[in-house]
Write an enzyme that holds these catalytic residues in place. Structure first.
Site, PDB file in Angstrom:
ATOM      1  N   GLU A   1      33.311  32.706  23.389  1.00 55.49           N
ATOM      2  CA  GLU A   1      33.337  31.835  25.006  1.00 55.49           C
ATOM      3  C   GLU A   1      35.559  32.713  25.334  1.00 55.49           C
ATOM      4  O   GLU A   1      35.928  33.495  24.708  1.00 55.49           O
ATOM      5  CB  GLU A   1      34.392  30.882  24.502  1.00 55.49           C
ATOM      6  CG  GLU A   1      33.711  30.002  25.084  1.00 55.49           C
ATOM      7  CD  GLU A   1      32.367  28.825  24.993  1.00 55.49           C
ATOM      8  OE1 GLU A   1      31.528  28.773  25.531  1.00 55.49           O
ATOM      9  OE2 GLU A   1      32.869  28.331  23.928  1.00 55.49           O
TER      10      GLU A   1
ATOM     11  N   TYR B   1      34.082  43.301  26.172  1.00 51.56           N
ATOM     12  CA  TYR B   1      32.467  42.132  25.916  1.00 51.56           C
ATOM     13  C   TYR B   1      31.396  42.909  26.345  1.00 51.56           C
ATOM     14  O   TYR B   1      30.424  43.095  26.042  1.00 51.56           O
ATOM     15  CB  TYR B   1      32.705  41.066  25.875  1.00 51.56           C
ATOM     16  CG  TYR B   1      33.173  40.772  24.797  1.00 51.56           C
ATOM     17  CD1 TYR B   1      34.098  41.048  23.277  1.00 51.56           C
ATOM     18  CD2 TYR B   1      34.719  39.858  25.718  1.00 51.56           C
ATOM     19  CE1 TYR B   1      35.520  40.029  23.007  1.00 51.56           C
ATOM     20  CE2 TYR B   1      35.716  38.997  25.291  1.00 51.56           C
ATOM     21  CZ  TYR B   1      35.988  39.365  23.911  1.00 51.56           C
ATOM     22  OH  TYR B   1      37.034  38.522  23.120  1.00 51.56           O
TER      23      TYR B   1
HETATM   24  C1  LIG Z   1      41.094  42.283  24.222  1.00 52.06           C
HETATM   25  C2  LIG Z   1      41.952  42.747  23.530  1.00 52.06           C
HETATM   26  C3  LIG Z   1      42.092  42.681  22.620  1.00 52.06           C
HETATM   27  C4  LIG Z   1      41.422  44.626  23.659  1.00 52.06           C
HETATM   28  O1  LIG Z   1      42.602  45.306  22.750  1.00 52.06           O
HETATM   29  P1  LIG Z   1      42.999  46.275  22.654  1.00 52.06           P
HETATM   30  O2  LIG Z   1      42.938  47.516  21.336  1.00 52.06           O
HETATM   31  O3  LIG Z   1      43.267  46.652  23.905  1.00 52.06           O
HETATM   32  O4  LIG Z   1      41.229  47.748  23.478  1.00 52.06           O
HETATM   33  P2  LIG Z   1      40.802  49.021  23.236  1.00 52.06           P
HETATM   34  O5  LIG Z   1      42.037  49.533  23.392  1.00 52.06           O
HETATM   35  O6  LIG Z   1      39.378  49.107  22.047  1.00 52.06           O
HETATM   36  O7  LIG Z   1      40.230  48.981  24.304  1.00 52.06           O
HETATM   37  C5  LIG Z   1      38.495  48.493  24.961  1.00 52.06           C
HETATM   38  C6  LIG Z   1      37.772  48.135  26.214  1.00 52.06           C
HETATM   39  O8  LIG Z   1      38.498  47.176  26.635  1.00 52.06           O
HETATM   40  C7  LIG Z   1      38.981  47.187  28.099  1.00 52.06           C
HETATM   41  N1  LIG Z   1      39.944  46.932  28.084  1.00 52.06           N
HETATM   42  C8  LIG Z   1      40.519  45.679  27.185  1.00 52.06           C
HETATM   43  N2  LIG Z   1      41.687  44.804  27.212  1.00 52.06           N
HETATM   44  C9  LIG Z   1      42.411  45.688  28.533  1.00 52.06           C
HETATM   45  C10 LIG Z   1      42.920  45.031  29.544  1.00 52.06           C
HETATM   46  N3  LIG Z   1      44.190  44.184  28.638  1.00 52.06           N
HETATM   47  N4  LIG Z   1      43.140  45.712  30.821  1.00 52.06           N
HETATM   48  C11 LIG Z   1      42.118  45.760  31.326  1.00 52.06           C
HETATM   49  N5  LIG Z   1      40.871  46.258  30.116  1.00 52.06           N
HETATM   50  C12 LIG Z   1      41.435  45.945  28.894  1.00 52.06           C
HETATM   51  C13 LIG Z   1      39.476  48.603  28.172  1.00 52.06           C
HETATM   52  O9  LIG Z   1      37.738  48.812  29.443  1.00 52.06           O
HETATM   53  C14 LIG Z   1      38.703  49.425  26.770  1.00 52.06           C
HETATM   54  O10 LIG Z   1      38.304  50.751  27.795  1.00 52.06           O
HETATM   55  P3  LIG Z   1      38.380  51.818  27.888  1.00 52.06           P
HETATM   56  O11 LIG Z   1      38.346  52.051  26.013  1.00 52.06           O
HETATM   57  O12 LIG Z   1      37.102  52.096  27.713  1.00 52.06           O
HETATM   58  O13 LIG Z   1      38.828  52.067  27.903  1.00 52.06           O
HETATM   59  C15 LIG Z   1      43.463  42.725  24.044  1.00 52.06           C
HETATM   60  O14 LIG Z   1      44.215  43.168  25.025  1.00 52.06           O
HETATM   61  C16 LIG Z   1      44.172  41.068  24.081  1.00 52.06           C
HETATM   62  O15 LIG Z   1      44.518  41.569  22.515  1.00 52.06           O
HETATM   63  N6  LIG Z   1      44.024  40.693  24.784  1.00 52.06           N
HETATM   64  C17 LIG Z   1      45.202  39.282  24.495  1.00 52.06           C
HETATM   65  C18 LIG Z   1      44.131  38.463  24.003  1.00 52.06           C
HETATM   66  C19 LIG Z   1      42.849  38.789  24.089  1.00 52.06           C
HETATM   67  O16 LIG Z   1      42.569  37.879  25.756  1.00 52.06           O
HETATM   68  N7  LIG Z   1      41.432  38.230  23.948  1.00 52.06           N
HETATM   69  C20 LIG Z   1      40.362  37.943  24.497  1.00 52.06           C
HETATM   70  C21 LIG Z   1      40.104  36.751  24.007  1.00 52.06           C
HETATM   71  S1  LIG Z   1      39.847  36.240  22.833  1.00 52.06           S
END
Ligand SMILES: CC(C)(COP(=O)(O)OP(=O)(O)OC[C@H]1O[C@@H](n2cnc3c(N)ncnc32)[C@H](O)[C@@H]1OP(=O)(O)O)[C@@H](O)C(=O)NCCC(=O)NCCS
Length: 158
Positions: free
Chosen positions: A113, A124
């Site tokens: 979700e 995702y």
């Molecule tokens: C979502 C989250 C876990 C991603 O972690 P991360 O370590 O930065 O992710 P990655 O480096 O593996 O990025 C993977 C892909 O996700 C996308 N992405 C992740 N976070 C993003 C952001 N804040 N803005 C834009 N794109 C994002 C990118 O497209 C990236 O793809 P790429 O490697 O081709 O550029 C992190 O942004 C986070 O903790 N967010 C806050 C918590 C949250 O909302 N969690 C999800 C809901 S439970």
């Protein structure tokens, strides 16, 4: 145990709650009401079918994923990475580990979700998740504003 550059991924438990909450408080924008409280996490962690995965950068916990499996359906309950570590592939690594663990626990389908508009949706979808439903007004933000949740799913191993 999986490692990528300096990041090591391994299982965690209730003893890691403080570290999990440090990541939670750092990563989720409080404006949207998506983060869980420590007591919500503490209540869930000991439950059957729930597992925690930590991504460590040295001693520090850089990110975590919280999953739950019920029969053949696994749900990604939370995924978070410390802001200073964003964009280094840790989220993707945790997601891949969640999917592999879910499959090895017997899951055939994965669910999650996510708030409509959360940039994590791109992550995702690039991993094969697709939208199967919407829960209107699921999250209550800091200022009382309500946000829809999208339900995403994919076949395990696909
Ligand atoms: C979502 C989250 C876990 C991603 O972690 P991360 O370590 O930065 O992710 P990655 O480096 O593996 O990025 C993977 C892909 O996700 C996308 N992405 C992740 N976070 C993003 C952001 N804040 N803005 C834009 N794109 C994002 C990118 O497209 C990236 O793809 P790429 O490697 O081709 O550029 C992190 O942004 C986070 O903790 N967010 C806050 C918590 C949250 O909302 N969690 C999800 C809901 S439970």
């Amino acid at each position: 145990m999986t490692s990528e550059a300096a990041i090591v991924v391994a299982g965690g438990d209730i003893l890691d709650l403080d570290a999990v909450m440090r990541v939670m408080d750092d990563s989720f924008d409080p404006a949207y009401g998506e983060a869980w409280t420590a007591s919500q996490c503490a209540g869930l962690l000991p439950m059957p079918g729930v597992w925690l995965t930590l991504a460590r950068n040295g001693e520090a916990v850089a990110g975590f994923a919280l999953g739950r499996i019920v029969v053949k359906e696994a749900e990604l309950l939370l995924l978070a990475v410390k802001k200073e570590e964003w964009g280094k592939g840790i989220g993707k690594l945790l997601l891949r580990t969640f999917a592999e663990d879910a499959q090895s626990k017997g899951a055939t389908k994965l669910f999650l979700e996510v708030r409509d508009g959360n940039p994590a949706i791109d992550l995702y979808k690039s991993f094969g998740f697709h939208e199967i439903g919407r829960r209107p007004k699921y999250y209550t933000g800091r200022d009382g504003q309500l946000y829809d949740a999208l339900t995403l799913s994919k076949l395990a191993g696909a």
